[in-house]
Motif scaffolding. Structure first.
Motif, PDB file in Angstrom:
ATOM      1  N   ARG A 194       0.816  -1.222   0.000  1.00 53.55           N
ATOM      2  CA  ARG A 194       0.000   0.000   0.000  1.00 53.55           C
ATOM      3  C   ARG A 194       0.844   1.263   0.000  1.00 53.55           C
ATOM      4  NH1 ARG A 194      -4.762  -0.815   4.325  1.00 53.55           N
ATOM      5  NH2 ARG A 194      -4.986   1.379   3.768  1.00 53.55           N
ATOM      6  N   HIS A 195       2.147   1.144  -0.391  1.00 55.77           N
ATOM      7  CA  HIS A 195       2.987   2.336  -0.255  1.00 55.77           C
ATOM      8  C   HIS A 195       2.611   3.445  -1.222  1.00 55.77           C
ATOM      9  CE1 HIS A 195       5.532   0.580  -3.501  1.00 55.77           C
ATOM     10  NE2 HIS A 195       5.745   1.845  -3.792  1.00 55.77           N
ATOM     11  N   CYS A 196       1.842   3.096  -2.271  1.00 48.39           N
ATOM     12  CA  CYS A 196       1.314   4.111  -3.186  1.00 48.39           C
ATOM     13  C   CYS A 196       0.513   5.175  -2.446  1.00 48.39           C
ATOM     14  CB  CYS A 196       0.375   3.461  -4.192  1.00 48.39           C
ATOM     15  SG  CYS A 196       1.100   3.373  -5.793  1.00 48.39           S
ATOM     16  N   GLU A 197      -0.252   4.700  -1.448  1.00 44.22           N
ATOM     17  CA  GLU A 197      -1.097   5.629  -0.698  1.00 44.22           C
ATOM     18  C   GLU A 197      -0.240   6.681   0.001  1.00 44.22           C
ATOM     19  OE1 GLU A 197      -3.785   3.289   1.838  1.00 44.22           O
ATOM     20  OE2 GLU A 197      -3.805   1.775   0.254  1.00 44.22           O
ATOM     21  N   LEU A 198       0.985   6.292   0.418  1.00 44.26           N
ATOM     22  CA  LEU A 198       1.841   7.235   1.135  1.00 44.26           C
ATOM     23  C   LEU A 198       2.304   8.363   0.215  1.00 44.26           C
ATOM     24  CD1 LEU A 198       4.022   4.769   3.229  1.00 44.26           C
ATOM     25  CD2 LEU A 198       2.217   6.268   4.069  1.00 44.26           C
ATOM     26  N   SER A 199       2.576   8.030  -1.061  1.00 42.91           N
ATOM     27  CA  SER A 199       3.065   9.078  -1.956  1.00 42.91           C
ATOM     28  C   SER A 199       1.914   9.858  -2.595  1.00 42.91           C
ATOM     29  CB  SER A 199       3.964   8.466  -3.029  1.00 42.91           C
ATOM     30  OG  SER A 199       3.321   7.361  -3.614  1.00 42.91           O
ATOM     31  N   GLU A 200       0.758   9.186  -2.773  1.00 42.30           N
ATOM     32  CA  GLU A 200      -0.372   9.836  -3.437  1.00 42.30           C
ATOM     33  C   GLU A 200      -1.303  10.510  -2.434  1.00 42.30           C
ATOM     34  OE1 GLU A 200      -1.430   9.529  -6.874  1.00 42.30           O
ATOM     35  OE2 GLU A 200       0.644   8.892  -7.214  1.00 42.30           O
ATOM     36  N   ILE A 202      -4.561   9.701   0.523  1.00 40.37           N
ATOM     37  CA  ILE A 202      -5.875   9.067   0.360  1.00 40.37           C
ATOM     38  C   ILE A 202      -6.946  10.133   0.588  1.00 40.37           C
ATOM     39  CG2 ILE A 202      -5.140   6.747   1.054  1.00 40.37           C
ATOM     40  CD1 ILE A 202      -6.259   7.263   3.823  1.00 40.37           C
ATOM     41  N   ASP A 203      -8.130   9.889   0.016  1.00 37.58           N
ATOM     42  CA  ASP A 203      -9.207  10.869   0.149  1.00 37.58           C
ATOM     43  C   ASP A 203      -9.692  10.961   1.592  1.00 37.58           C
ATOM     44  OD1 ASP A 203      -9.000  11.232  -2.503  1.00 37.58           O
ATOM     45  OD2 ASP A 203     -10.882  10.259  -3.068  1.00 37.58           O
ATOM     46  N   VAL A 204      -9.907  12.185   2.066  1.00 36.35           N
ATOM     47  CA  VAL A 204     -10.575  12.365   3.367  1.00 36.35           C
ATOM     48  C   VAL A 204     -11.926  13.036   3.110  1.00 36.35           C
ATOM     49  CG1 VAL A 204      -8.493  12.410   4.788  1.00 36.35           C
ATOM     50  CG2 VAL A 204      -9.323  14.531   3.791  1.00 36.35           C
ATOM     51  N   LEU A 205     -12.932  12.619   3.900  1.00 36.44           N
ATOM     52  CA  LEU A 205     -14.313  13.047   3.651  1.00 36.44           C
ATOM     53  C   LEU A 205     -14.835  13.900   4.800  1.00 36.44           C
ATOM     54  CD1 LEU A 205     -15.557   9.420   2.815  1.00 36.44           C
ATOM     55  CD2 LEU A 205     -14.672  11.085   1.191  1.00 36.44           C
ATOM     56  N   ASP A 206     -15.707  14.855   4.469  1.00 36.87           N
ATOM     57  CA  ASP A 206     -16.341  15.634   5.539  1.00 36.87           C
ATOM     58  C   ASP A 206     -17.556  14.873   6.064  1.00 36.87           C
ATOM     59  OD1 ASP A 206     -18.411  15.924   3.762  1.00 36.87           O
ATOM     60  OD2 ASP A 206     -17.964  18.009   3.257  1.00 36.87           O
ATOM     61  N   SER A 207     -18.312  15.518   6.967  1.00 38.52           N
ATOM     62  CA  SER A 207     -19.400  14.799   7.642  1.00 38.52           C
ATOM     63  C   SER A 207     -20.525  14.419   6.672  1.00 38.52           C
ATOM     64  CB  SER A 207     -19.949  15.637   8.792  1.00 38.52           C
ATOM     65  OG  SER A 207     -20.179  16.960   8.319  1.00 38.52           O
ATOM     66  N   ASN A 208     -20.570  15.039   5.487  1.00 43.76           N
ATOM     67  CA  ASN A 208     -21.596  14.671   4.509  1.00 43.76           C
ATOM     68  C   ASN A 208     -21.096  13.646   3.509  1.00 43.76           C
ATOM     69  OD1 ASN A 208     -23.283  16.603   5.680  1.00 43.76           O
ATOM     70  ND2 ASN A 208     -22.343  18.219   4.428  1.00 43.76           N
ATOM     71  N   GLY A 209     -19.863  13.181   3.707  1.00 43.52           N
ATOM     72  CA  GLY A 209     -19.315  12.177   2.806  1.00 43.52           C
ATOM     73  C   GLY A 209     -18.719  12.757   1.534  1.00 43.52           C
ATOM     74  N   SER A 215      -4.887  13.294   1.566  1.00 47.14           N
ATOM     75  CA  SER A 215      -3.929  13.528   2.643  1.00 47.14           C
ATOM     76  C   SER A 215      -2.940  12.390   2.774  1.00 47.14           C
ATOM     77  CB  SER A 215      -4.692  13.693   3.958  1.00 47.14           C
ATOM     78  OG  SER A 215      -3.821  13.493   5.045  1.00 47.14           O
ATOM     79  N   LYS A 216      -1.655  12.758   2.818  1.00 47.24           N
ATOM     80  CA  LYS A 216      -0.607  11.744   3.033  1.00 47.24           C
ATOM     81  C   LYS A 216      -0.513  11.380   4.506  1.00 47.24           C
ATOM     82  CE  LYS A 216       1.891  13.328  -0.972  1.00 47.24           C
ATOM     83  NZ  LYS A 216       3.000  14.098  -1.509  1.00 47.24           N
ATOM     84  N   ILE A 217      -0.873  12.327   5.380  1.00 45.58           N
ATOM     85  CA  ILE A 217      -0.813  12.044   6.826  1.00 45.58           C
ATOM     86  C   ILE A 217      -1.882  11.012   7.179  1.00 45.58           C
ATOM     87  CG2 ILE A 217      -0.976  13.048   9.146  1.00 45.58           C
ATOM     88  CD1 ILE A 217      -0.016  15.717   7.914  1.00 45.58           C
ATOM     89  N   ALA A 218      -3.078  11.188   6.607  1.00 42.89           N
ATOM     90  CA  ALA A 218      -4.147  10.206   6.848  1.00 42.89           C
ATOM     91  C   ALA A 218      -3.721   8.842   6.306  1.00 42.89           C
ATOM     92  CB  ALA A 218      -5.447  10.662   6.184  1.00 42.89           C
ATOM     93  N   THR A 309     -13.021  12.000   7.852  1.00 44.01           N
ATOM     94  CA  THR A 309     -13.086  10.549   7.879  1.00 44.01           C
ATOM     95  C   THR A 309     -12.302   9.974   6.695  1.00 44.01           C
ATOM     96  OG1 THR A 309     -15.293  10.739   8.776  1.00 44.01           O
ATOM     97  CG2 THR A 309     -14.701   8.596   7.896  1.00 44.01           C
ATOM     98  N   TYR A 310     -11.646   8.811   6.903  1.00 46.47           N
ATOM     99  CA  TYR A 310     -11.004   8.140   5.772  1.00 46.47           C
ATOM    100  C   TYR A 310     -11.218   6.645   5.915  1.00 46.47           C
ATOM    101  CZ  TYR A 310      -7.356   7.369   9.311  1.00 46.47           C
ATOM    102  OH  TYR A 310      -6.689   7.008  10.456  1.00 46.47           O
ATOM    103  N   ASN A 311     -11.182   5.934   4.787  1.00 45.84           N
ATOM    104  CA  ASN A 311     -11.294   4.478   4.837  1.00 45.84           C
ATOM    105  C   ASN A 311      -9.889   3.932   5.124  1.00 45.84           C
ATOM    106  OD1 ASN A 311     -11.489   1.749   4.392  1.00 45.84           O
ATOM    107  ND2 ASN A 311     -11.881   1.899   2.199  1.00 45.84           N
ATOM    108  N   LYS A 312      -9.749   3.295   6.275  1.00 43.22           N
ATOM    109  CA  LYS A 312      -8.443   2.789   6.676  1.00 43.22           C
ATOM    110  C   LYS A 312      -8.052   1.550   5.872  1.00 43.22           C
ATOM    111  CE  LYS A 312      -8.660  -0.114  10.423  1.00 43.22           C
ATOM    112  NZ  LYS A 312      -8.185  -1.301   9.747  1.00 43.22           N
TER     113      LYS A 312
END
Length: 314
Positions: A194-200, A202-209, A215-218, A309-312
């Motif tokens: 899953r190291h692609c996620e670290l460089s790219e 991942i999507d983070v979502l607000d309370s409405n989805g 975010s690379k930190i997420a 929120t993010y999908n872990k």
């Protein structure tokens, strides 16, 4: 109701949820049942509920969807790589890994099989909000398998060389070797698959989805949490059966009937695997929440939400 959605608040709420997700009976769901379930959930979302549909029917449909469909892509996950396929398809490999009297070759083969299966499970259940090229997948796979096999073989060779240990101690240690080998290899496996996620990011979502940004930190949090579950998962699997088996092998009944050792060993592995998988994946919610203040500044600028929120991934 509420405790069974993807935002499971408590560990026990999540445990109930994941026992559904890993239920192997979902492997036998037909194409038609899956289509009907998806349609039912769609109708429900649009406020059309056909008469005579009970809550249980809806939960059943939800369970089928969660076990088979990837939350980010909406595609079906290939059967052996679903979380519900992890135990049935992974147990034979675990049995092989834990057989006594391994040679270097057999260690290599079983570790290779195990990490290949893990790599596919990790990849199939990753966060898929960003596309991953196949070349990256293959690099990760080769890295994961190589690290696993070398750790396992290295530990085994060390024990062979430790002549000062008395045979009984050596036997116990040898049986416990698969655990550190598998745990450290699992960390490499999740990281590399899953190291692609670290460089790219991942999507983070607000309370409405809605997607706020990427975010690379997420991504780092998502991968660390998943890697941690992969250390907890093999703990009971690789520690309990060897201990249980070394007790059972001393029983007079089993010393007379050696043939029964393998079937008993297999059942012990199956049960510990089946019990530890839902516990390990319930340690963190699949949809994890993180404060915006801990993420990149551009995400804070893009939203008024305090928490995203993010999908872990699983």
């Amino acid at each position: 109701g509420a405790g069974r959605g993807p935002f499971q608040g408590s560990f026990f709420g999540r445990l109930r949820h994941f026992i559904d997700v890993i239920d192997p009976t979902t492997l036998f769901v037909s194409e038609k049942q899956l289509k009907d379930s998806l349609k039912l959930l769609d109708d429900f979302k649009n406020g059309i509920v056909p008469p005579g549909v009970s809550d249980d029917k809806l939960w059943e449909a939800q369970k089928i969807k969660q076990a088979i469909i990837h939350p980010d892509t909406g595609e079906k996950i290939f059967m052996p790589f679903r979380m519900s396929g992890y135990v049935p398809f992974g147990t034979p490999i675990v049995i092989g890994l834990l057989l006594p009297n391994q040679t270097v070759l057999s260690t290599v083969i079983w570790q290779w099989l195990n990490q290949s299966h893990n790599a596919c499970v990790n990849y199939a259940n990753r966060n898929a909000t960003k596309p991953t090229p196949t070349s990256k997948f293959l690099q990760g796979y080769v890295g994961a398998v190589t690290s696993a096999v070398s750790i396992a073989v290295g530990l085994n060779v060390l024990i062979e060389k430790a002549h000062r240990l008395n045979p009984a101690t050596r036997m116990i240690i040898q049986r416990l070797v698969p655990f550190p080998a598998v745990a450290s290899a699992n960390i490499c496996n999740v990281g590399l698959m899953r190291h692609c996620e670290l460089s790219e990011g991942i999507d983070v979502l607000d309370s409405n989805g809605n997607v706020v940004g990427s975010s690379k930190i997420a991504a780092k949090h998502a991968i660390m949490e998943t890697a941690f579950t992969r250390v907890v998962l093999p703990m009971p699997i690789f520690v309990l059966p060897p201990i249980i088996m070394s007790y059972l092998e001393r029983m007079r009944f089993l010393q007379k009937n050696r043939r029964l050792l393998l079937p008993i060993h297999s059942v012990v592995c199956l049960v510990t695997f089946g019990l530890s998988l839902p516990v390990a994946i319930s340690l963190f919610p699949q949809m994890s929440q993180i404060e915006v203040s801990r993420l990149e500044p551009e995400i804070a600028m893009a939203t008024d939400c305090k928490v995203v929120t993010y999908n872990k991934g699983l």
